[in-house]
Write a protein that holds these residues in place. Structure first.
Motif, PDB file in Angstrom:
ATOM      1  N   SER A 125       0.796  -1.275   0.059  1.00 54.22           N
ATOM      2  CA  SER A 125      -0.119  -0.064   0.064  1.00 54.22           C
ATOM      3  C   SER A 125       0.948   1.175   0.038  1.00 54.22           C
ATOM      4  O   SER A 125       1.931   1.148   0.568  1.00 54.22           O
ATOM      5  CB  SER A 125      -0.911  -0.049   1.256  1.00 54.22           C
ATOM      6  N   HIS A 141       1.411   5.146   0.785  1.00 52.57           N
ATOM      7  CA  HIS A 141       0.776   6.333   1.584  1.00 52.57           C
ATOM      8  C   HIS A 141       1.523   7.601   1.373  1.00 52.57           C
ATOM      9  O   HIS A 141       2.816   7.652   1.173  1.00 52.57           O
ATOM     10  CB  HIS A 141       1.227   5.881   3.242  1.00 52.57           C
ATOM     11  N   GLU A 142       0.827   8.761   1.240  1.00 51.00           N
ATOM     12  CA  GLU A 142       1.386  10.075   1.165  1.00 51.00           C
ATOM     13  C   GLU A 142       2.245  10.281  -0.033  1.00 51.00           C
ATOM     14  O   GLU A 142       3.272  10.910   0.184  1.00 51.00           O
ATOM     15  CB  GLU A 142       1.967  10.583   2.418  1.00 51.00           C
TER      16      GLU A 142
END
Length: 151
Positions: A26, A28-29
């Motif tokens: 995954s 993120h950011e």
């Protein structure tokens, strides 16, 4: 075609193989640093988390905003920080790889046009098992973030 069921099963198996690493990682950011006017390159940063049971390697990246996309890191060579391409970014099982300024990052080299703040750069991450994942990284001005903390 004599065995359509077997053919379909084969397609499903190959599709599952390509899902692989991309499904367990995954992002993120994700963001791309706004480059100064006329700068030939920029960099993308993000946190990659691996929820899977095996280590995964990010081996390539691609994007439509630059002609060349490379995985890079910063190395301290005799007190001088230098950027160097890396063949892969290791993401341990159950762990994460942090792509950040001064460390690992995705280089966007030979920009086709100046990046604009707020624009989305779609980045395709390619993993060692042949799977890939598309990430939408927003172009952010690193200086704008610094100003917000003073108010």
């Amino acid at each position: 075609m004599k065995h359509p069921i077997l053919f379909a099963a084969g397609l499903l198996c190959s599709a599952a193989v390509f899902a692989g690493a991309a499904d367990t990682v995954s992002v993120h950011e994700p963001y791309v640093r706004l480059a100064p006017p006329n700068a030939p390159a920029s960099a993308a940063f993000m946190v990659l988390r691996n929820t899977g049971a095996r280590d995964v390697r990010l081996v390539r990246a691609d994007n439509p905003a630059s002609r060349v996309t490379e995985l890079h890191t910063h190395l301290n060579e005799g007190g001088v920080m230098k950027m160097r391409p890396v063949p892969a970014v290791e993401i341990k099982a159950g762990g994460e790889a942090v792509l950040k300024p001064g460390g690992l990052h995705v280089m966007l080299i030979d920009l086709k046009a100046p990046l604009k703040e707020g624009e989305i750069v779609p980045i395709t991450l390619g993993f060692d098992d042949g799977s890939s994942k598309r990430v939408d990284a927003r172009v952010v001005n690193p200086m704008a973030g610094a100003h917000h903390h003073h108010h």
